[in-house]
Design a protein around this motif. Structure first.
Motif, PDB file in Angstrom:
ATOM      1  N   HIS A 163       4.587  11.376   5.734  1.00  0.00           N
ATOM      2  CA  HIS A 163       3.698  10.497   4.970  1.00  0.00           C
ATOM      3  C   HIS A 163       3.538   9.147   5.659  1.00  0.00           C
ATOM      4  O   HIS A 163       2.423   8.630   5.818  1.00  0.00           O
ATOM      5  CB  HIS A 163       4.254  10.290   3.564  1.00  0.00           C
ATOM      6  N   LEU A 178       4.041  -0.502   3.731  1.00  0.00           N
ATOM      7  CA  LEU A 178       3.750   0.828   3.202  1.00  0.00           C
ATOM      8  C   LEU A 178       4.947   1.343   2.421  1.00  0.00           C
ATOM      9  O   LEU A 178       6.086   1.280   2.907  1.00  0.00           O
ATOM     10  CB  LEU A 178       3.445   1.810   4.332  1.00  0.00           C
ATOM     11  N   THR A 183       0.208   8.286   7.809  1.00  0.00           N
ATOM     12  CA  THR A 183      -0.643   7.206   7.281  1.00  0.00           C
ATOM     13  C   THR A 183      -0.889   6.158   8.345  1.00  0.00           C
ATOM     14  O   THR A 183      -2.034   5.714   8.558  1.00  0.00           O
ATOM     15  CB  THR A 183       0.014   6.566   6.043  1.00  0.00           C
ATOM     16  N   ASN A 215      -7.911  -1.226  -0.313  1.00  0.00           N
ATOM     17  CA  ASN A 215      -6.761  -1.164   0.576  1.00  0.00           C
ATOM     18  C   ASN A 215      -6.987  -2.029   1.822  1.00  0.00           C
ATOM     19  O   ASN A 215      -7.029  -3.231   1.721  1.00  0.00           O
ATOM     20  CB  ASN A 215      -6.463   0.302   0.934  1.00  0.00           C
ATOM     21  N   ALA A 241      -5.224   5.785   3.954  1.00  0.00           N
ATOM     22  CA  ALA A 241      -5.589   6.786   4.949  1.00  0.00           C
ATOM     23  C   ALA A 241      -6.620   7.792   4.443  1.00  0.00           C
ATOM     24  O   ALA A 241      -6.815   8.836   5.054  1.00  0.00           O
ATOM     25  CB  ALA A 241      -4.335   7.526   5.422  1.00  0.00           C
ATOM     26  N   GLU A 242      -7.281   7.474   3.334  1.00  0.00           N
ATOM     27  CA  GLU A 242      -8.335   8.356   2.815  1.00  0.00           C
ATOM     28  C   GLU A 242      -9.615   8.054   3.595  1.00  0.00           C
ATOM     29  O   GLU A 242     -10.368   7.139   3.270  1.00  0.00           O
ATOM     30  CB  GLU A 242      -8.501   8.140   1.318  1.00  0.00           C
ATOM     31  N   SER A 290      -4.282   5.697  -1.287  1.00  0.00           N
ATOM     32  CA  SER A 290      -3.762   5.618   0.073  1.00  0.00           C
ATOM     33  C   SER A 290      -4.796   4.983   0.985  1.00  0.00           C
ATOM     34  O   SER A 290      -5.996   5.254   0.854  1.00  0.00           O
ATOM     35  CB  SER A 290      -3.423   7.022   0.583  1.00  0.00           C
ATOM     36  N   GLN A 299       0.847  -1.179   0.000  1.00  0.00           N
ATOM     37  CA  GLN A 299       0.000   0.000   0.000  1.00  0.00           C
ATOM     38  C   GLN A 299       0.890   1.239   0.000  1.00  0.00           C
ATOM     39  O   GLN A 299       2.032   1.199   0.451  1.00  0.00           O
ATOM     40  CB  GLN A 299      -0.932   0.005   1.211  1.00  0.00           C
ATOM     41  N   THR A 312       1.503   5.604   0.566  1.00  0.00           N
ATOM     42  CA  THR A 312       1.068   6.768   1.322  1.00  0.00           C
ATOM     43  C   THR A 312       0.350   7.777   0.442  1.00  0.00           C
ATOM     44  O   THR A 312      -0.402   8.622   0.930  1.00  0.00           O
ATOM     45  CB  THR A 312       2.269   7.456   1.984  1.00  0.00           C
ATOM     46  N   THR A 313       0.575   7.693  -0.885  1.00  0.00           N
ATOM     47  CA  THR A 313      -0.059   8.579  -1.860  1.00  0.00           C
ATOM     48  C   THR A 313      -0.227   7.807  -3.157  1.00  0.00           C
ATOM     49  O   THR A 313       0.338   6.725  -3.332  1.00  0.00           O
ATOM     50  CB  THR A 313       0.811   9.818  -2.161  1.00  0.00           C
TER      51      THR A 313
END
Length: 500
Positions: free
Chosen positions: A176, A164, A180, A151, A140-141, A138, A10, A12-13
């Protein structure tokens, strides 16, 4: 058969290096003798590929399959979303288009999509010794966490460990990674084994104190720091390539330009031109002046009528007319080919509102979008007018449009069909315009040389895109093996590295 080795990458962006890392890991594990499958539960991309089972998947998964040494299959990317507007997309399940849905409607559809994802996952786990999973965007959205299938929603359902990856070249890599991790739920945090940092350039010694802090702060291992691989050429998943791998042409180069319309698709068709040492290739974006050129290429489009309207608004119609008047050459591929005809009709509203629009009118043909999408891998050769049987082509077709008209009596290509050949595309009566449905038109070395000769470049150097792709996959795998602790990453489950 024992359960496969699994790992999910996965990011971070977006564009952090997920696709690249999975491709490198796939090639590295293949070198160790493992039968490896790539897997992306849900992909959103306009660059796609045709699979061995006659479906459609994201192009990144086709590249990862190549890295793994297996044929692309629809199970490698069971859910593909192809945006047709800012709020809607064509939904492709197990390689087949099933509907065009708004973002809100697709959110309601996600449980059904998740069932398809898990069916593919179960099949792959029963067939392969290792399955490498790529996330999307990501984890973390926060607004996308509900019903997530791309994810952590998938990772939790399939019970796979996660690493990550973050791109240090963007800056803020520690923020990041830590940010995350902090935004994940407790159970998701436990699933994260550690980190890989991508695209580092400089003195690794100056980074070490940051790595030590990151491991102490999070209690997780940094499995590797991958260097910035200058000039690395790998098929782009969706966004236009940043030009880092482009070859800079010298004097006397053939000037080639192509428009970047809003829904440009399968732009990897033009990679061979970007990488040719005798071609000065330029993408021309919105609001940019259209420079003089020897060859203009109209690439594919997911929304042909809308992109044609954009093309006209940007002044391309007048520029192409002037270009042809002075002897320039013009190529249209798939959607770009359809634009060259007299009319475009979408009676079912497959790419927007139902209706018809006048085309550019440079080829005597009409195109109608029909419900059944054409999906086929194809081989053949250029027509004699363009290079003949010696100029072999190999590529794929992905289109809903069916074109008919007198222009098709002068085909551009001859493609294998059963025991014989079928005509494809068209060449204008004056020989200045070529249109085809075949993606990959420029990929074969002989076809590329013949088409560059047709466009005005004599004695073109031979460029083998497939060989370049293979070499760069090996280069990527070498970096992964050198700079990542693979044994730790896979909990010492990997067989010993085989000699190459």
């Amino acid at each position: 058969m024992s359960p496969p080795i699994t790992l999910m990458v996965q990011g971070t962006t977006s564009d952090a290096g997920k696709s690249t890392l999975v491709a490198g890991l796939a090639r590295a594990l293949r070198r160790r003798g493992l039968r490896v499958a790539p897997f992306k539960p849900q992909n959103m991309a306009l660059n796609s590929a045709v699979t061995v089972d006659g479906g459609e998947i994201g192009r990144a998964q086709a590249l990862q399959a190549l890295a793994a040494g297996v044929e692309p299959h629809t199970d490698f990317n069971p859910v593909l979303l192809k945006p047709s507007s800012d709020i809607g997309a064509q939904v492709i399940i197990h390689g087949r288009a099933i509907a065009s849905l708004s973002a809100r409607d697709y959110h309601a559809y996600k449980p059904t999509a998740m069932a398809a994802v898990m069916q593919s996952w179960d099949r792959l786990c029963a067939q392969y010794e290792a399955v490498l999973v790529e996330g999307a965007g990501s984890p973390a959205e926060i607004n996308l966490r509900d019903r997530d299938i791309a994810n952590m929603g998938f990772a939790e359902a399939a019970d796979v460990p996660v690493v990550l990856v973050a791109d240090i070249d963007r800056g803020g890599v520690f923020a990041h990674l830590v940010g995350t991790l902090e935004l994940l739920s407790p159970s998701e945090q436990v699933r994260v084994k550690g980190f890989v940092i991508n695209r580092f350039r400089g003195d690794i010694g100056l980074l070490q104190s940051g790595l030590d802090w990151l491991e102490a702060r999070t209690g997780r291992k940094v499995f590797g720091v991958l260097p910035y691989l200058h000039g690395l050429f790998l098929d782009a998943e969706d966004a236009l390539a940043d030009g880092a791998a482009d070859v800079k042409a010298g004097e006397g180069a053939l000037r080639v330009v192509a428009p970047v319309y809003p829904r440009v698709s399968n732009h990897t068709d033009l990679d061979a031109l970007r990488l040719h040492p005798q071609v000065d290739f330029r993408w021309v974006g919105p609001g940019q002046p259209i420079p003089p050129a020897d060859l203009i290429v109209l690439p594919g489009s997911k929304s042909v009528q809308a992109d044609l309207a954009w093309l006209r608004a940007q002044g391309w119609e007048a520029a192409i007319r002037r270009h042809l008047r002075y002897g320039g050459k013009l190529v249209g591929i798939c959607g770009g080919f359809q634009m060259l005809g007299r009319s475009l009709a979408d009676p079912l509203g497959l790419e927007g509102a139902p209706g018809a629009r006048g085309g550019l009118g440079w080829l005597d043909m009409e195109t109608v979008l029909e419900a059944e999408k054409q999906l086929v891998n194809a081989t053949g050769h250029l027509d004699a007018a363009l290079g003949g049987e010696a100029a072999v082509v190999a590529g794929y077709e992905i289109h809903m449009g069916v074109s008919r008209g007198a222009a098709l009596q002068r085909p551009a290509l001859w493609l294998a069909s059963g025991e014989g050949l079928r005509a494809d595309g068209a060449v204008s009566d004056d020989g200045q315009i070529l249109g085809t449905y075949l993606h990959g038109l420029f990929d074969s070395p002989d076809a590329l040389a013949a088409l560059l000769d047709w466009a005005g470049l004599k004695n073109a150097h031979r460029v083998d895109l497939a060989a370049r792709r293979e070499a760069d996959l090996d280069r990527l795998a070498d970096a992964v093996e050198t700079y990542c602790d693979l044994d730790a990453l896979f909990d010492n489950l990997l067989p010993a590295k085989s000699s190459r």
